[in-house]
Design a protein around this motif. Sequence first.
Motif, PDB file in Angstrom:
ATOM      1  N   LEU A 125       0.826  -1.202   0.000  1.00 38.08           N
ATOM      2  CA  LEU A 125       0.000   0.000   0.000  1.00 38.08           C
ATOM      3  C   LEU A 125       0.864   1.256   0.000  1.00 38.08           C
ATOM      4  O   LEU A 125       2.061   1.210   0.290  1.00 38.08           O
ATOM      5  CB  LEU A 125      -0.926  -0.006   1.222  1.00 38.08           C
ATOM      6  CG  LEU A 125      -1.930  -1.163   1.290  1.00 38.08           C
ATOM      7  CD1 LEU A 125      -2.745  -1.089   2.575  1.00 38.08           C
ATOM      8  CD2 LEU A 125      -2.852  -1.162   0.070  1.00 38.08           C
ATOM      9  N   ALA A 126       0.242   2.378  -0.337  1.00 38.48           N
ATOM     10  CA  ALA A 126       0.942   3.668  -0.343  1.00 38.48           C
ATOM     11  C   ALA A 126       0.878   4.240   1.067  1.00 38.48           C
ATOM     12  O   ALA A 126      -0.149   4.781   1.484  1.00 38.48           O
ATOM     13  CB  ALA A 126       0.292   4.614  -1.346  1.00 38.48           C
ATOM     14  N   VAL A 141       5.053   6.700   0.733  1.00 39.16           N
ATOM     15  CA  VAL A 141       5.996   5.745   0.145  1.00 39.16           C
ATOM     16  C   VAL A 141       5.204   4.604  -0.476  1.00 39.16           C
ATOM     17  O   VAL A 141       4.323   4.023   0.169  1.00 39.16           O
ATOM     18  CB  VAL A 141       6.973   5.193   1.206  1.00 39.16           C
ATOM     19  CG1 VAL A 141       7.861   4.112   0.598  1.00 39.16           C
ATOM     20  CG2 VAL A 141       7.817   6.323   1.790  1.00 39.16           C
ATOM     21  N   LEU A 142       5.520   4.290  -1.717  1.00 31.75           N
ATOM     22  CA  LEU A 142       4.877   3.179  -2.415  1.00 31.75           C
ATOM     23  C   LEU A 142       5.948   2.368  -3.127  1.00 31.75           C
ATOM     24  O   LEU A 142       6.695   2.904  -3.945  1.00 31.75           O
ATOM     25  CB  LEU A 142       3.844   3.695  -3.420  1.00 31.75           C
ATOM     26  CG  LEU A 142       3.131   2.635  -4.273  1.00 31.75           C
ATOM     27  CD1 LEU A 142       2.348   1.658  -3.397  1.00 31.75           C
ATOM     28  CD2 LEU A 142       2.202   3.299  -5.287  1.00 31.75           C
ATOM     29  N   TYR A 147       7.208   9.748  -2.410  1.00 33.78           N
ATOM     30  CA  TYR A 147       6.533  10.771  -3.201  1.00 33.78           C
ATOM     31  C   TYR A 147       6.139  11.930  -2.290  1.00 33.78           C
ATOM     32  O   TYR A 147       5.669  11.717  -1.171  1.00 33.78           O
ATOM     33  CB  TYR A 147       5.263  10.217  -3.852  1.00 33.78           C
ATOM     34  CG  TYR A 147       5.491   9.086  -4.824  1.00 33.78           C
ATOM     35  CD1 TYR A 147       5.617   9.323  -6.189  1.00 33.78           C
ATOM     36  CD2 TYR A 147       5.562   7.759  -4.372  1.00 33.78           C
ATOM     37  CE1 TYR A 147       5.813   8.281  -7.085  1.00 33.78           C
ATOM     38  CE2 TYR A 147       5.760   6.715  -5.260  1.00 33.78           C
ATOM     39  CZ  TYR A 147       5.886   6.985  -6.617  1.00 33.78           C
ATOM     40  OH  TYR A 147       6.082   5.949  -7.496  1.00 33.78           O
ATOM     41  N   ARG A 148       6.336  13.138  -2.780  1.00 32.76           N
ATOM     42  CA  ARG A 148       5.844  14.328  -2.089  1.00 32.76           C
ATOM     43  C   ARG A 148       5.227  15.239  -3.142  1.00 32.76           C
ATOM     44  O   ARG A 148       5.903  15.661  -4.090  1.00 32.76           O
ATOM     45  CB  ARG A 148       6.962  15.053  -1.343  1.00 32.76           C
ATOM     46  CG  ARG A 148       6.468  16.304  -0.606  1.00 32.76           C
ATOM     47  CD  ARG A 148       7.497  16.853   0.363  1.00 32.76           C
ATOM     48  NE  ARG A 148       7.058  18.097   0.974  1.00 32.76           N
ATOM     49  CZ  ARG A 148       6.168  18.194   1.957  1.00 32.76           C
ATOM     50  NH1 ARG A 148       5.609  17.104   2.443  1.00 32.76           N
ATOM     51  NH2 ARG A 148       5.830  19.365   2.459  1.00 32.76           N
ATOM     52  N   CYS A 149       3.941  15.515  -2.985  1.00 40.79           N
ATOM     53  CA  CYS A 149       3.240  16.291  -4.007  1.00 40.79           C
ATOM     54  C   CYS A 149       1.980  16.903  -3.411  1.00 40.79           C
ATOM     55  O   CYS A 149       1.644  16.672  -2.244  1.00 40.79           O
ATOM     56  CB  CYS A 149       2.882  15.403  -5.201  1.00 40.79           C
ATOM     57  SG  CYS A 149       1.795  14.010  -4.788  1.00 40.79           S
ATOM     58  N   GLY A 150       1.285  17.682  -4.219  1.00 39.67           N
ATOM     59  CA  GLY A 150      -0.001  18.210  -3.808  1.00 39.67           C
ATOM     60  C   GLY A 150      -1.040  17.103  -3.807  1.00 39.67           C
ATOM     61  O   GLY A 150      -0.937  16.135  -4.565  1.00 39.67           O
ATOM     62  N   VAL A 163      -2.863   4.956   2.544  1.00 42.82           N
ATOM     63  CA  VAL A 163      -3.281   4.627   3.911  1.00 42.82           C
ATOM     64  C   VAL A 163      -2.312   5.274   4.894  1.00 42.82           C
ATOM     65  O   VAL A 163      -1.164   5.562   4.559  1.00 42.82           O
ATOM     66  CB  VAL A 163      -3.304   3.100   4.165  1.00 42.82           C
ATOM     67  CG1 VAL A 163      -4.390   2.413   3.349  1.00 42.82           C
ATOM     68  CG2 VAL A 163      -1.942   2.482   3.870  1.00 42.82           C
ATOM     69  N   ARG A 164      -2.787   5.490   6.097  1.00 46.23           N
ATOM     70  CA  ARG A 164      -1.906   5.947   7.176  1.00 46.23           C
ATOM     71  C   ARG A 164      -2.305   5.216   8.453  1.00 46.23           C
ATOM     72  O   ARG A 164      -3.458   4.800   8.617  1.00 46.23           O
ATOM     73  CB  ARG A 164      -2.001   7.458   7.370  1.00 46.23           C
ATOM     74  CG  ARG A 164      -3.390   7.964   7.687  1.00 46.23           C
ATOM     75  CD  ARG A 164      -3.396   9.463   7.873  1.00 46.23           C
ATOM     76  NE  ARG A 164      -4.746  10.003   7.930  1.00 46.23           N
ATOM     77  CZ  ARG A 164      -5.030  11.285   8.104  1.00 46.23           C
ATOM     78  NH1 ARG A 164      -4.043  12.156   8.232  1.00 46.23           N
ATOM     79  NH2 ARG A 164      -6.276  11.705   8.144  1.00 46.23           N
TER      80      ARG A 164
END
Length: 320
Positions: A125-126, A141-142, A147-150, A163-164
């Motif tokens: 999962l991401a 993280v996937l 990844y860092r983005c809007g 998911v978190r």
Amino acid sequence: MQVRALTRGQWEAFRDVGMGGRLPGGGFDASFRGRFPTRDMMVADLAVTTGMRIQEWRSVLEPEFQPVAGRGATLVLHAAAKNGRRRTVYVPGSTMASIEMYRRTERRRAVMHAQEGLRRRWPGLAQVSDIDPARGRITYVLEGTRYRCGLAEVPLAHRGLLVREEDGVIEPLSLLVGPGGLAPSQRAWHETFARANQRLHAMGEGIPMMPPAVTPHDLRHTFAVVVLRSLQLRAAGLEAGRSGAGEGTLSEHVVFNPLLTLQRLMGHASPSTTMVYLRYIDDSAELVQRAFESWSDQNRDFASFVLEQMPGPEAGGRRW
């Protein structure tokens, strides 16, 4: 492009009876076996009051909703929008109330029931490490890549995997979740619509004449026709009430042009696509009167206005 806009009666039957498992008279059908009636009814609300495409509403993330004081919320579409055409969508207050009901009931239960499965799937999962809703930024993280983005820039393929973990609970970021706790696929949503249509056609009495099948795009068409009608009426009212002589400035015509406004709301690349809706507009005197009364009532939100402009059988609603 074939436009199929529903009457209000058709839309309510689809939402309440087809998606929600109710009987035509309003009671709950004990034989209904749908697992997520609150979610599915909310989707019918969301689609018809925002005009979003299926790929847009099915991939919406919870942190993307930005509240507007006393008037619902907005969200920005980009990566999930057709051809990546960025636009802002307004979600009315009454629709946000439906979303909140779903969040507190079916969604919460589905997420808790899916914890074991989500834990097994965790490596694929991401995994979100940081969210800044105020700035609209996310870090995740996937498959070993960071990844860092809007939020609006999260790719469509990643959105349903986000998911978190908080206090030992794995929480999906997708607003819409299925039995496994993750976002249902587009195919799954088409199957949900198909079951709703089958239920409607099997119901018999008490249901208005329906199209052969209500599709997600029919709800988008309904939004377009209703909003274009209301924008035309609003533009006519502004023109009639404009002080002074003359035909108005170029900027006024651009700002209040119903077709250009609808083009922006729908995310159409070309005005010619939007113009298709013109031939579905009813300009009866009764409708004009109701529309102006609605616009002058400050206690009713946009969703109520949109839904009240959906023609009923007495207004000559379109039939198939």
